[in-house]
Design an enzyme around this catalytic site. Structure first.
Site, PDB file in Angstrom:
ATOM      1  N   GLY A  46       0.836  -1.194   0.000  1.00  0.00           N
ATOM      2  CA  GLY A  46       0.000   0.000   0.000  1.00  0.00           C
ATOM      3  C   GLY A  46       0.869   1.240   0.000  1.00  0.00           C
ATOM      4  N   GLN A  51       2.960  10.055   1.012  1.00  0.00           N
ATOM      5  CA  GLN A  51       4.266   9.383   1.080  1.00  0.00           C
ATOM      6  C   GLN A  51       5.151   9.695  -0.124  1.00  0.00           C
ATOM      7  OE1 GLN A  51       2.400   5.328   2.082  1.00  0.00           O
ATOM      8  NE2 GLN A  51       4.374   5.308   3.131  1.00  0.00           N
ATOM      9  N   CYS A  93       5.769   0.325   7.434  1.00  0.00           N
ATOM     10  CA  CYS A  93       5.415   1.460   6.592  1.00  0.00           C
ATOM     11  C   CYS A  93       6.637   1.845   5.765  1.00  0.00           C
ATOM     12  CB  CYS A  93       4.980   2.634   7.477  1.00  0.00           C
ATOM     13  SG  CYS A  93       4.536   4.102   6.533  1.00  0.00           S
ATOM     14  N   LEU A  94       6.437   2.064   4.453  1.00  0.00           N
ATOM     15  CA  LEU A  94       7.577   2.408   3.587  1.00  0.00           C
ATOM     16  C   LEU A  94       8.214   3.741   4.003  1.00  0.00           C
ATOM     17  CD1 LEU A  94       6.221   1.328   0.073  1.00  0.00           C
ATOM     18  CD2 LEU A  94       7.820   0.099   1.567  1.00  0.00           C
ATOM     19  N   HIS A 135      -4.526   1.362   7.283  1.00  0.00           N
ATOM     20  CA  HIS A 135      -3.200   1.988   7.347  1.00  0.00           C
ATOM     21  C   HIS A 135      -3.123   3.144   6.342  1.00  0.00           C
ATOM     22  CE1 HIS A 135       1.329   1.744   7.826  1.00  0.00           C
ATOM     23  NE2 HIS A 135       1.222   2.432   6.713  1.00  0.00           N
ATOM     24  N   GLU A 136      -3.591   2.907   5.099  1.00  0.00           N
ATOM     25  CA  GLU A 136      -3.499   3.947   4.062  1.00  0.00           C
ATOM     26  C   GLU A 136      -4.464   5.092   4.333  1.00  0.00           C
ATOM     27  OE1 GLU A 136      -0.894   3.780   2.454  1.00  0.00           O
ATOM     28  OE2 GLU A 136      -0.518   1.688   2.894  1.00  0.00           O
ATOM     29  N   HIS A 139      -2.952   7.449   6.702  1.00  0.00           N
ATOM     30  CA  HIS A 139      -1.981   8.353   6.059  1.00  0.00           C
ATOM     31  C   HIS A 139      -2.667   9.614   5.534  1.00  0.00           C
ATOM     32  CE1 HIS A 139       1.996   6.592   5.990  1.00  0.00           C
ATOM     33  NE2 HIS A 139       1.556   5.424   5.562  1.00  0.00           N
TER      34      HIS A 139
END
Ligand code: NI
Length: 170
Positions: A46, A51, A93-94, A135-136, A139
């Site tokens: 994701g 991000q 998380c990236l 999670h997304e 963000h």
């Protein structure tokens, strides 16, 4: 095109993103394509627009990590309609590379979102997909998974990241 992923510490990650309005534009399509390229290149499932330093309410998800083309999901201006049950599982998380922790999430979610042409649709997910959706969506509200940890764990990770940043390794 693979974009640069913004890391924890950049204010864009902790800012609520703006509603997408540029539906049907080439720029929006290109951004979605680039976000998928960036997510796959970094082996994520994701990625949210903040991000890649775009503060707009847009996220891409693929729980199959590129194995199943039908698993690709684009969520624009998403809203959660229903949350059910709970699951606890490891999450990363990236934008916070190298750190993974258990996070409690709803087991199933149903949401309403728009596609790149602005058309509304409803979709639902369970388990890993539901986790990625939550999670997304976080963000897009400037919320990171660290916010779901105990203050003790969160501070420990923040201290480690500050150390890495000081050493130029973040
Ligand atoms: Ni993330």
């Amino acid at each position: 095109m693979v974009l640069r992923i913004v890391k924890y510490g950049d204010p864009v990650l902790e800012t609520a993103a703006a509603e997408v309005t540029r539906f049907g534009s080439l720029e929006l399509r290109q951004l979605v394509d680039n976000m998928f390229d960036t997510m796959y290149a970094n082996k994520g499932i994701g990625l949210a627009a903040p991000q890649v330093a775009v503060s707009e309410r847009l996220a891409v998800i693929d729980p199959s990590a590129g194995e199943d083309p039908s698993a690709k999901l684009v969520l624009i201006n998403p809203r959660i309609l229903v949350k059910e049950g709970t699951q606890i599982g490891e999450e990363g998380c990236l934008s916070i590379p190298g750190f993974r922790e258990d996070v409690r999430r709803a087991l199933r979610v149903r949401l309403r979102a728009q596609n790149v042409d602005g058309e509304f649709f409803e979709t639902e997910g369970a388990e890993l997909l539901a986790r990625a959706m939550q999670h997304e969506l976080d963000h897009l509200n400037g919320v990171l998974f660290l916010s779901h940890l105990s203050p003790l764990k969160r501070d420990l990770i923040r201290r480690k990241i500050r150390k890495l940043a000081k050493a130029g390794d973040w």
